[in-house]
Scaffold this motif. Structure first.
Motif, short mmCIF file in Angstrom:
data_model
loop_
_atom_site.label_atom_id
_atom_site.label_comp_id
_atom_site.label_asym_id
_atom_site.label_seq_id
_atom_site.Cartn_x
_atom_site.Cartn_y
_atom_site.Cartn_z
N ASN A 157 0.79 -1.27 0.07
CA ASN A 157 0.01 0.00 -0.05
C ASN A 157 0.98 1.15 -0.03
OD1 ASN A 157 -2.49 -1.43 0.53
ND2 ASN A 157 -1.53 -1.83 2.31
N LEU A 158 1.20 1.72 -1.13
CA LEU A 158 2.31 2.60 -1.33
C LEU A 158 1.53 4.01 -2.02
CD1 LEU A 158 5.60 0.70 -2.22
CD2 LEU A 158 5.30 2.39 -0.27
N ASN A 159 0.86 3.72 -3.12
CA ASN A 159 0.69 4.96 -3.81
C ASN A 159 -0.79 5.22 -3.45
OD1 ASN A 159 0.33 6.77 -5.91
ND2 ASN A 159 -0.66 5.56 -7.25
N ASN A 160 -0.55 6.00 -2.18
CA ASN A 160 -1.76 6.66 -1.48
C ASN A 160 -1.47 7.98 -0.97
OD1 ASN A 160 -0.27 6.03 0.86
ND2 ASN A 160 -1.27 3.81 0.55
N SER A 161 -2.21 8.80 -0.06
CA SER A 161 -1.89 9.98 0.55
C SER A 161 -0.75 9.91 1.43
CB SER A 161 -3.17 10.54 1.28
OG SER A 161 -3.49 9.73 2.20
N VAL A 162 -0.74 8.64 2.46
CA VAL A 162 0.37 8.40 3.07
C VAL A 162 1.82 8.38 2.58
CG1 VAL A 162 1.56 6.94 4.86
CG2 VAL A 162 -0.97 7.44 4.89
N GLU A 194 13.69 2.22 -6.58
CA GLU A 194 12.82 3.18 -7.10
C GLU A 194 12.65 4.52 -6.09
OE1 GLU A 194 11.78 2.65 -10.12
OE2 GLU A 194 12.87 0.87 -9.99
N PHE A 195 12.76 4.12 -4.80
CA PHE A 195 12.72 5.25 -3.81
C PHE A 195 13.91 6.14 -4.17
CE2 PHE A 195 10.34 2.23 -1.03
CZ PHE A 195 8.99 2.49 -1.47
N ILE A 196 14.95 5.66 -4.31
CA ILE A 196 16.26 6.54 -4.48
C ILE A 196 16.07 7.40 -5.78
CG2 ILE A 196 18.75 6.46 -4.95
CD1 ILE A 196 18.94 4.13 -2.92
N ILE A 224 4.35 3.63 -7.68
CA ILE A 224 3.61 2.80 -8.40
C ILE A 224 4.44 1.44 -8.87
CG2 ILE A 224 2.66 2.06 -10.69
CD1 ILE A 224 1.29 5.01 -10.76
N LYS A 225 5.90 1.98 -9.32
CA LYS A 225 6.95 0.64 -9.40
C LYS A 225 7.09 -0.09 -8.41
CE LYS A 225 9.15 2.71 -13.46
NZ LYS A 225 10.56 3.28 -14.33
#
Length: 420
Positions: free
Chosen positions: A221-226, A391-393, A407-408
């Motif tokens: 659960n990543l692509n959200n407001s948090v 992807e975060f980096i 998303i990735k």
């Protein structure tokens, strides 16, 4: 007469053989690894092995402290039927041993062990999968923030920030640039390691009451407001620290006063400061939990060293005896005094001998709830932490956008968990 003589000789030979191989003793092999840089702890283990064997005549314990490529070797040796009974492992990769059936559940043992209530509950939870305890934690190292008090003082600050906004202000006030725009003194930096960056993101998810993925789930659960809030905040700090495209924090810079706040500083790196900068002490280097978006939302992450009993062990009861003997407070204390790490036993947190080790008192003071395992507790964490971390980096460096990174990373985690 001749028959009796032959029989007598045979009995004597058997007795001699029994004495030689220790018939009647239960063999236990323990791989207690990663002591190359701590010879004092390694020697203590050898001495303790001898003492244990003297006081436990029914067990023949052998501690091996140096095994080449142990994670590969244990698989090969287990298949061959000659693997160890006990093996050292860190919590961040315990999931793979659980999934592959190598880590024996220890619930039937710990249920009746008197020492269980002395162990920090969070560290036991960190190696509990599907409701079953899969290893015995014995030491931990913190993952939080290390900061230079002198650098803060020079910028007119005497205390560590309590919120994200205060971290931003402190990072800007403690950043110094050269005439050409390069960073002379960084206010905020962290690792560039892809295997650690996901854990830093997760720590900030926790502060907002969320997690990247729950144990047993197949979708992150990543692509959200948090996710967007956390990534935007970390990207801002990343840029203030001048980390793009390839710079990172170091304990050397921190000790020299070339940096202010080292995020995701590992307590395992304490030896760098202790050994390389003997004149630098707690009056200069401070430690903190991760400040939250608002006061009171601070968290601390940890990693633990653990002892698992291999499911292939022929003598798990004897192996458990070895583990509980090692976990007796005085034995564990003597090991940790030489190893230089923090105990998982709550009774050790006021021990003057342990607290006398440089920075131990300051680091122990951070160990209170909420505590979270470093990363996400999932059996396949080891499979996705590096690729998702990449992807975060990229997003922090600015080569891709935050939405694309989230998303990735979601897709990478799903694919690694489901296999498609």
């Amino acid at each position: 007469m001749k028959y009796r003589r032959i029989l007598a000789i045979g009995v004597v030979a058997i007795c001699l053989l029994c004495a030689e191989i220790g018939l009647g003793k239960t063999p236990v092999v323990w791989w207690m690894l990663y002591h190359n840089s701590v010879p004092e702890a390694e020697q203590w283990l050898k001495d303790w092995e001898r003492m244990f064997n003297e006081t436990h005549p029914d067990i023949d314990l052998k501690i091996e402290t140096r095994v080449s490529n142990p994670r590969e070797a244990v698989i090969v040796q287990t298949v061959a039927g000659v693997g160890p009974d006990i093996m050292y492992e860190v919590d961040s990769v315990m999931g793979q041993w659980v999934e592959n059936g190598y880590a024996m559940p220890l619930d039937k043992y710990i249920a009746s062990w008197p020492g269980k209530n002395d162990i920090l509950p969070a560290v036991l939870d960190g190696v509990t999968y599907g409701g079953q305890l899969r290893a015995m934690p014995f030491m931990l190292w913190t993952w939080g923030v290390a900061w230079n008090k002198n650098v803060f003082a020079e910028a007119g600050m005497t205390s560590f920030p309590q919120t994200w906004d205060e971290v931003t202000q402190a990072a800007r006030r403690t950043t110094r640039t050269n005439a050409d725009g390069t960073i002379a003194q960084w206010g905020w930096r962290t690792w560039r390691s892809n295997i650690y960056i996901l854990a830093l993101v997760e720590a900030h998810f926790r502060q907002l009451g969320a997690t990247i993925i729950e144990e047993g789930q197949t979708r992150a659960n990543l692509n959200n407001s948090v996710g967007h809030q956390v990534m935007a905040q970390l990207r801002d700090w990343w840029r203030i620290g001048g980390m793009p495209p390839n710079l990172a924090a170091s304990s050397d810079d921190l000790a020299k006063g070339k940096g202010a706040m080292y995020y995701a500083w590992s307590g395992d790196d304490r030896s760098t400061i202790v050994n390389n900068y003997p004149d630098v002490g707690p009056e200069t280097i401070g430690f903190a939990r991760y400040p939250g978006p608002t006061p009171g939302n601070d968290v601390l992450q940890f990693m633990t060293a653990n002892l698992m009993i291999l499911s292939s062990s022929k003598n798990p009861d004897a192996a458990w005896q070895v583990i509980t003997a090692f976990m007796e407070p005085e034995n564990l204390k003597q090991y940790l005094l030489r190893r230089g790490m923090i105990s998982v036993l709550r009774s050790h947190y006021h021990d003057p001998d342990l607290m006398s080790f440089k920075y131990t008192n300051e680091l122990m003071a951070l160990v209170y709830d909420p505590l979270y395992i470093h990363g996400t507790k999932h059996q396949r964490y080891g499979r996705y932490r590096a690729t998702a971390g990449n992807e975060f980096i990229k997003a922090f460096d600015g080569s891709i956008g935050i939405t694309e990174a989230l998303i990735k990373a979601e897709e990478i985690i799903r694919a690694e968990i489901t296999g498609n």
